[in-house]
Design a protein around this motif. Structure first.
Motif, short mmCIF file in Angstrom:
data_model
loop_
_atom_site.label_atom_id
_atom_site.label_comp_id
_atom_site.label_asym_id
_atom_site.label_seq_id
_atom_site.Cartn_x
_atom_site.Cartn_y
_atom_site.Cartn_z
N SER A 21 0.82 -1.21 0.00
CA SER A 21 0.00 0.00 0.00
C SER A 21 0.86 1.26 0.00
N ARG A 22 1.83 1.31 0.89
CA ARG A 22 2.69 2.49 1.00
C ARG A 22 3.52 2.70 -0.27
N LEU A 23 4.07 1.61 -0.79
CA LEU A 23 4.88 1.70 -2.00
C LEU A 23 4.01 2.09 -3.21
N GLY A 24 2.81 1.50 -3.29
CA GLY A 24 1.89 1.85 -4.37
C GLY A 24 1.52 3.32 -4.34
N ASN A 25 1.26 3.86 -3.16
CA ASN A 25 0.94 5.29 -3.02
C ASN A 25 2.12 6.16 -3.43
N PHE A 26 3.31 5.76 -3.03
CA PHE A 26 4.53 6.48 -3.39
C PHE A 26 4.65 6.57 -4.92
N ILE A 27 4.45 5.46 -5.58
CA ILE A 27 4.58 5.42 -7.04
C ILE A 27 3.47 6.23 -7.71
N ARG A 28 2.23 6.06 -7.26
CA ARG A 28 1.10 6.77 -7.87
C ARG A 28 1.20 8.29 -7.73
N ARG A 29 1.84 8.76 -6.67
CA ARG A 29 2.03 10.21 -6.51
C ARG A 29 3.01 10.75 -7.53
N ARG A 30 3.83 9.90 -8.10
CA ARG A 30 4.88 10.34 -9.02
C ARG A 30 4.63 9.94 -10.47
N VAL A 31 3.68 9.04 -10.70
CA VAL A 31 3.38 8.56 -12.05
C VAL A 31 1.89 8.81 -12.31
N SER A 32 1.61 9.60 -13.32
CA SER A 32 0.22 10.00 -13.57
C SER A 32 -0.65 8.89 -14.16
N ASP A 33 -0.05 8.02 -14.95
CA ASP A 33 -0.82 6.94 -15.58
C ASP A 33 -0.94 5.76 -14.62
N PRO A 34 -2.18 5.41 -14.20
CA PRO A 34 -2.36 4.31 -13.25
C PRO A 34 -1.81 2.97 -13.75
N THR A 35 -1.90 2.73 -15.05
CA THR A 35 -1.37 1.49 -15.61
C THR A 35 0.14 1.44 -15.46
N ASP A 36 0.81 2.56 -15.76
CA ASP A 36 2.26 2.63 -15.59
C ASP A 36 2.64 2.44 -14.13
N ALA A 37 1.88 3.05 -13.24
CA ALA A 37 2.16 2.93 -11.81
C ALA A 37 2.06 1.47 -11.36
N ASP A 38 1.01 0.79 -11.81
CA ASP A 38 0.85 -0.63 -11.47
C ASP A 38 1.98 -1.48 -12.05
N ASP A 39 2.39 -1.16 -13.28
CA ASP A 39 3.50 -1.89 -13.90
C ASP A 39 4.78 -1.71 -13.10
N ILE A 40 5.03 -0.49 -12.67
CA ILE A 40 6.24 -0.22 -11.89
C ILE A 40 6.18 -0.98 -10.57
N LEU A 41 5.03 -0.96 -9.91
CA LEU A 41 4.87 -1.68 -8.65
C LEU A 41 5.17 -3.17 -8.84
N GLN A 42 4.60 -3.75 -9.88
CA GLN A 42 4.84 -5.17 -10.15
C GLN A 42 6.31 -5.44 -10.46
N ASP A 43 6.94 -4.54 -11.24
CA ASP A 43 8.37 -4.70 -11.55
C ASP A 43 9.21 -4.67 -10.28
N VAL A 44 8.87 -3.76 -9.39
CA VAL A 44 9.63 -3.62 -8.14
C VAL A 44 9.51 -4.89 -7.31
N PHE A 45 8.29 -5.41 -7.18
CA PHE A 45 8.12 -6.63 -6.39
C PHE A 45 8.75 -7.84 -7.06
N TYR A 46 8.72 -7.90 -8.37
CA TYR A 46 9.38 -8.99 -9.08
C TYR A 46 10.89 -8.94 -8.80
N GLU A 47 11.45 -7.74 -8.91
CA GLU A 47 12.87 -7.58 -8.65
C GLU A 47 13.21 -7.92 -7.19
N PHE A 48 12.29 -7.57 -6.29
CA PHE A 48 12.48 -7.88 -4.87
C PHE A 48 12.56 -9.40 -4.65
N VAL A 49 11.64 -10.13 -5.26
CA VAL A 49 11.63 -11.59 -5.11
C VAL A 49 12.93 -12.17 -5.65
#
Length: 184
Positions: A21-49
């Motif tokens: 939730s916190r990371l998603g909010n951080f990204i959405r505040r900086r990325v205007s396109d919700p689809t791009d924001a979700d893609d970035i969130l998924q990329d970050v978690f993939y990289e984390f794993v």
């Protein structure tokens, strides 16, 4: 009997649940396109794993996630199509072609504001590395919008000398800042 990696999987799942939730909010505040924001969130978690499973542990998962998210946001911005100076219709003496007109808008999206701040911070560092006379001409022309004719009249230095100083500054800055656009 549980598999040897079950603790690792549980740690990953707990971190994702705690930070999503916190990371998603951080990204959405900086990325205007919700689809791009979700893609970035998924990329970050993939990289984390992927990184979590490496032999070297991630010491502070939260800080690591936010750093990777910040880098992905910057990467996303860099991948946008670059505008060539030749395509902007700059006049021959460069008076209508200023750097501040090429940066992302102050009034744009949070992604634009973040990218603008990052670019300006890097530009400031690079400008400080220039010789004083080159820096002064570059800043006056590109950031303050002073024409070469005005600078020549104020300083008593010829327009050709001012143009040469700016050219050397531009060549240095182009080389120095190229990594901002090359990193993927």
């Amino acid at each position: 009997m549980t598999p040897p990696n079950s603790t690792t999987e549980q740690d990953i799942a707990a971190t994702v649940l705690r930070e999503r939730s916190r990371l998603g909010n951080f990204i959405r505040r900086r990325v205007s396109d919700p689809t791009d924001a979700d893609d970035i969130l998924q990329d970050v978690f993939y990289e984390f794993v992927q990184a979590y499973r490496l032999p070297e542990p991630i010491e502070q998962a939260s800080a690591w996630l936010f750093r990777v998210a910040r880098n992905r946001i910057i990467d996303r911005f860099r991948k946008k199509k670059e505008v060539r100076l030749d395509d902007l219709g700059c006049d021959d003496d460069g008076d209508d072609c200023r750097l501040d007109l090429l940066l992302p808008s102050v009034d744009g999206s949070p992604e634009d504001a973040y990218a603008r701040a990052t670019l300006l911070e890097e530009l400031q560092t690079a400008l400080e590395e220039l010789p004083a006379n080159q820096r002064e001409v570059f800043v006056a022309h590109e950031l303050d919008g002073v024409s070469f004719k005005e600078m020549a009249a104020q300083s008593g230095v010829s327009i050709n000398t001012l143009l040469a100083r700016k050219r050397y500054a531009v060549l240095y800055l182009r080389t120095r800042l190229q990594t901002l656009y090359d990193n993927e």
